[in-house]
Design an enzyme around this catalytic site. Structure first.
Site, PDB file in Angstrom:
ATOM      1  N   ASP A 172      28.609  45.155  45.766  1.00  0.00           N
ATOM      2  CA  ASP A 172      27.643  45.480  46.830  1.00  0.00           C
ATOM      3  C   ASP A 172      28.229  46.339  47.949  1.00  0.00           C
ATOM      4  O   ASP A 172      29.443  46.451  48.103  1.00  0.00           O
ATOM      5  CB  ASP A 172      27.036  44.201  47.421  1.00  0.00           C
ATOM      6  N   GLU A 186      28.878  40.029  47.567  1.00  0.00           N
ATOM      7  CA  GLU A 186      30.092  39.456  48.165  1.00  0.00           C
ATOM      8  C   GLU A 186      30.039  39.546  49.682  1.00  0.00           C
ATOM      9  O   GLU A 186      30.510  38.658  50.382  1.00  0.00           O
ATOM     10  CB  GLU A 186      31.344  40.180  47.637  1.00  0.00           C
TER      11      GLU A 186
HETATM   12 ZN   LIG Z   1      33.849  43.729  52.790  1.00  0.00          ZN
HETATM   13 ZN   LIG Z   2      35.326  43.608  50.092  1.00  0.00          ZN
END
Ligand SMILES: [Zn+2]
Ligand SMILES: [Zn+2]
Length: 395
Positions: free
Chosen positions: A83, A141
């Site tokens: 992401d 994440e």
């Molecule tokens: Zn990051």
């Molecule tokens: Zn990262």
């Protein structure tokens, strides 16, 4: 004796341009957490083309590729996060973000490109490959939200994974260098909200009100003493309040105040200690000012990233075999967080760092709109990843 990728280095060299092109394509088309639709479509296409078994829609936009080697061996997972961040890129390059307000400013475009290329190289040599490689492409994440649902979806259970590895690119070290250390590597993260309730009134008559701003100020300062006086000096913790919201006008005492902050630690015990102590501390402190305080711990939380000793020594050995002794250091733990921690709490493994600092040494920090990667770090990361996977599968 470790099998190095020596014999395969030509293959890595041959894929250098396509690796960079792939990273640039993801960089040009960044997608926010849990919205990585185009990204996961490309991942799935490439894995399908390489004849992996592909699972899509895992935890929303996650993808898993499973590759069975023709020879017996173990089952090893490689995890990459995919992401981007809500930032507007300032870099002017043909491959700069084409989506206003979204940017790959943490290197996850590189992680994704490396993991896809890793899968393709392994697949091309399936006949020689031992065991089963599980390529995990994790969404979200950056909001610490993607790892847990992927684990709940069974990505380490079907098939049963023995060990899990992954890398994070970093502008803190030179391109081609690796940092790998056992034990705590990245801090825990907890978002904290303190809500203080008082009773509003005229600024000229504070004795007729309960002033939540004054209570908030004392709680804020007191929380720093909580760290200094209740956490052992041999341990570390950071508690930062980054946001205070209260009031509308200089002479009105508001009815409430809100503070938001982040807690970082390197030990589960310290994290638990502060998280347990904080609500009582804030409530007692507020009471001294006739106010009330409630502490809420946010969902965007994760524990410390802790590398397993044996697997970390193994990664170090592989990195030295690939890049040479001088390229590999222990480094220091960093205060940033990563939900890779959930994978490493489910299986033994190691998360290591690979350098992408610009050649001139002037590196912008991750999560900055000026963030820039030295793409020379990509083949080095791929090389170590390949060494780790090949050796772990046949160990
Ligand atoms: Zn990051
Ligand atoms: Zn990262």
């Amino acid at each position: 004796m470790k099998k190095t990728t020596g014999a395969w280095s030509q293959e890595i060299d041959a894929r250098r341009d396509s690796l960079t092109a792939l990273r640039r394509d993801f960089h040009r088309h960044p997608e926010l957490s849990f919205q990585e639709r185009r990204t996961s479509e490309i991942i799935a296409q490439r894995l399908h083309a390489a004849k992996l078994d592909v699972r899509t829609g895992v935890a929303g936009t996650g993808v898993v590729g499973i590759l069975h080697g023709d020879r017996p061996g173990r089952t090893i997972a490689w995890r990459a996060d995919i992401d981007a961040l809500p930032l507007t890129e300032t870099l002017e390059a043909p491959f700069a973000s084409g989506t206003p307000g979204v940017m790959h400013a943490c290197g996850h475009d590189g992680h994704t490109a490396i993991a896809i290329t890793l899968a393709e190289i392994l697949a091309a040599r399936r006949a020689e490959m031992e065991g089963t490689a599980v390529l995990v492409f994790q969404p979200a994440e950056e909001v610490l939200g993607g790892a847990r649902p992927m684990l709940e979806a069974g990505v380490l259970d079907h098939p049963h994974v023995d060990e899990v590895y992954g890398l994070h690119l970093t502008t803190q070290i030179a391109a081609g260098a690796v940092m790998v250390r056992p034990g705590p590597n990245m801090a825990s993260a907890d978002s904290i909200t303190v809500e203080i309730s008082g009773r509003g009134g005229h600024g000229a008559y504070p004795h007729l009100s309960v002033d939540p701003v004054t209570a908030a100020a004392h709680i804020l300062v007191g929380m720093q003493h909580l760290i200094a006086k209740e956490v052992a000096a041999s341990e570390t913790a950071v508690l930062t309040i980054g946001q205070i919201v209260a009031g509308t006008k200089n002479n009105i005492i508001p009815a409430s105040a809100i503070m938001r902050g982040t807690l970082r630690t390197f030990a589960d015990g310290v994290r638990a200690q502060i998280l347990t102590r904080l609500p009582a501390f804030a409530a007692d402190m507020a009471r001294a000012y006739r106010a009330e305080a409630r502490v809420a711990i946010g969902d965007m939380s994760c524990p410390t990233v802790i590398n397993h000793d044996r697997e970390t020594a193994f990664v170090r050995e592989c990195a030295v075999a690939e890049l040479g002794e001088t390229a590999v250091t222990d480094g220091k733990p960093v205060m940033a967080s990563d939900d890779m921690t959930h994978f490493l709490r489910a299986r033994p493994g190691c998360y290591f760092r690979v350098g992408i600092a610009p050649a001139d040494g002037h590196s912008a920090p991750h999560h900055a709109p000026e963030f820039e990667m030295n793409e020379d770090g990509l083949p080095a990361g791929l090389r170590v990843a390949l060494g780790v996977m090949l050796n772990a599968l046949g160990r």
